[in-house]
Design a protein around this motif. Structure first.
Motif, PDB file in Angstrom:
ATOM      1  N   SER A 130      -3.793   7.058  -2.289  1.00  0.00           N
ATOM      2  CA  SER A 130      -3.425   5.794  -1.657  1.00  0.00           C
ATOM      3  C   SER A 130      -3.759   4.677  -2.641  1.00  0.00           C
ATOM      4  CB  SER A 130      -4.201   5.601  -0.353  1.00  0.00           C
ATOM      5  OG  SER A 130      -3.963   4.312   0.172  1.00  0.00           O
ATOM      6  N   THR A 156      -2.863   0.404  -3.948  1.00  0.00           N
ATOM      7  CA  THR A 156      -2.361  -0.892  -3.485  1.00  0.00           C
ATOM      8  C   THR A 156      -2.177  -1.872  -4.642  1.00  0.00           C
ATOM      9  OG1 THR A 156      -4.577  -1.804  -3.094  1.00  0.00           O
ATOM     10  CG2 THR A 156      -3.538  -0.666  -1.251  1.00  0.00           C
ATOM     11  N   GLU A 188       0.857  -1.180   0.000  1.00  0.00           N
ATOM     12  CA  GLU A 188       0.000   0.000   0.000  1.00  0.00           C
ATOM     13  C   GLU A 188       0.895   1.232   0.000  1.00  0.00           C
ATOM     14  OE1 GLU A 188      -3.638   2.134   2.488  1.00  0.00           O
ATOM     15  OE2 GLU A 188      -2.306   0.720   3.510  1.00  0.00           O
TER      16      GLU A 188
END
Length: 238
Positions: free
Chosen positions: A82, A84, A75
């Motif tokens: 953000s 991942t 992540e």
């Protein structure tokens, strides 16, 4: 005179003993220092890596690795985003700001592809798995243990390259001659051109019983230009 001879014999004997350590012995001693309980093969843990670079904002990466279950998750938090990459065995998934629905534009902006995720998986698993990863199949460990002074300190040095299917770079690993701690590594794409980078390691952070480098500062080989620093911490800490 007799004492001088005895001291000379003792000194020569110690020098000889130090020189005859094999590459495999040095690697085993380094692994014993960094992974004394052989935890790497069964690692199930998480840690943070904060990257600081001169001309960019900080990047915080949280890495989860479960080697027995072949699970890896990265992540990344940078600025207001953000994203991942997750690998559960062979199954890869990605997300942006918590959503798996990602536009083509955003996917390109954040390089949010499974190919990129695979590269990052290999990158983090390799660097934070050192020196244990030198034992991996496809690694060619040179027999000679070199002694080299680097940045004013003398090290025992291992040279490694790889079978073509694994990689093309040449790596050098520098170990403290007393503790066998890994304190520097260096790689070249073409050593004759003095390209590639060297990485100075400082401090230790224990993750699931493994002593990993706390900080890694990156520099170009050719001109010593500073590139950035990675700072390791326990998961949940920033």
């Amino acid at each position: 005179m007799r004492y001088i001879i005895l001291i000379s014999v003792f000194f020569i004997s110690n020098v000889f003993h130090g020189q005859k350590i094999t590459a495999e012995e040095l690697l085993d001693k380094a692994i014993q220092f960094h992974d004394p309980n052989n935890q790497w093969k069964t690692l199930d843990g998480a840690f943070n890596v904060l990257m600081k670079t001169p001309k960019s904002s900080d990047r915080l990466s949280t890495i989860q690795i479960n080697i027995p279950k072949q699970y890896f998750s990265l992540e990344v938090k940078k600025d207001d985003a953000s994203y991942t990459y997750t690998f559960n065995k062979e199954v890869c998934t990605t997300s942006l700001n918590g959503s798996s629905e990602v536009s083509d534009k955003d996917r390109e902006t954040y390089r949010l592809t499974c190919e990129r995720g695979g590269m990052m998986k290999n990158y983090y698993t390799y660097l934070y798995g050192l020196p244990m990863k030198i034992k991996d199949p496809g690694t060619i460990l040179h027999d000679e243990v070199r002694t080299k002074t680097f940045k004013g300190k003398e090290y025992l040095v291992l040279k490694v390259n790889y079978e073509e299917r694994v990689g093309k770079d040449v790596w050098y690993f520098y170990f403290d001659p007393n503790t066998y701690a890994m304190e520097v590594y260096q790689f070249y794409h073409d050593e004759s051109k003095n390209d590639g980078e060297y990485i100075l390691l400082e401090g230790l952070e224990e993750v699931e019983g493994i002593k990993m480098p706390k900080t890694r500062a990156w520099y170009y080989n050719k001109d010593d230009k500073y590139l950035g620093t990675d700072i390791l911490s326990q998961a949940g800490a920033e």
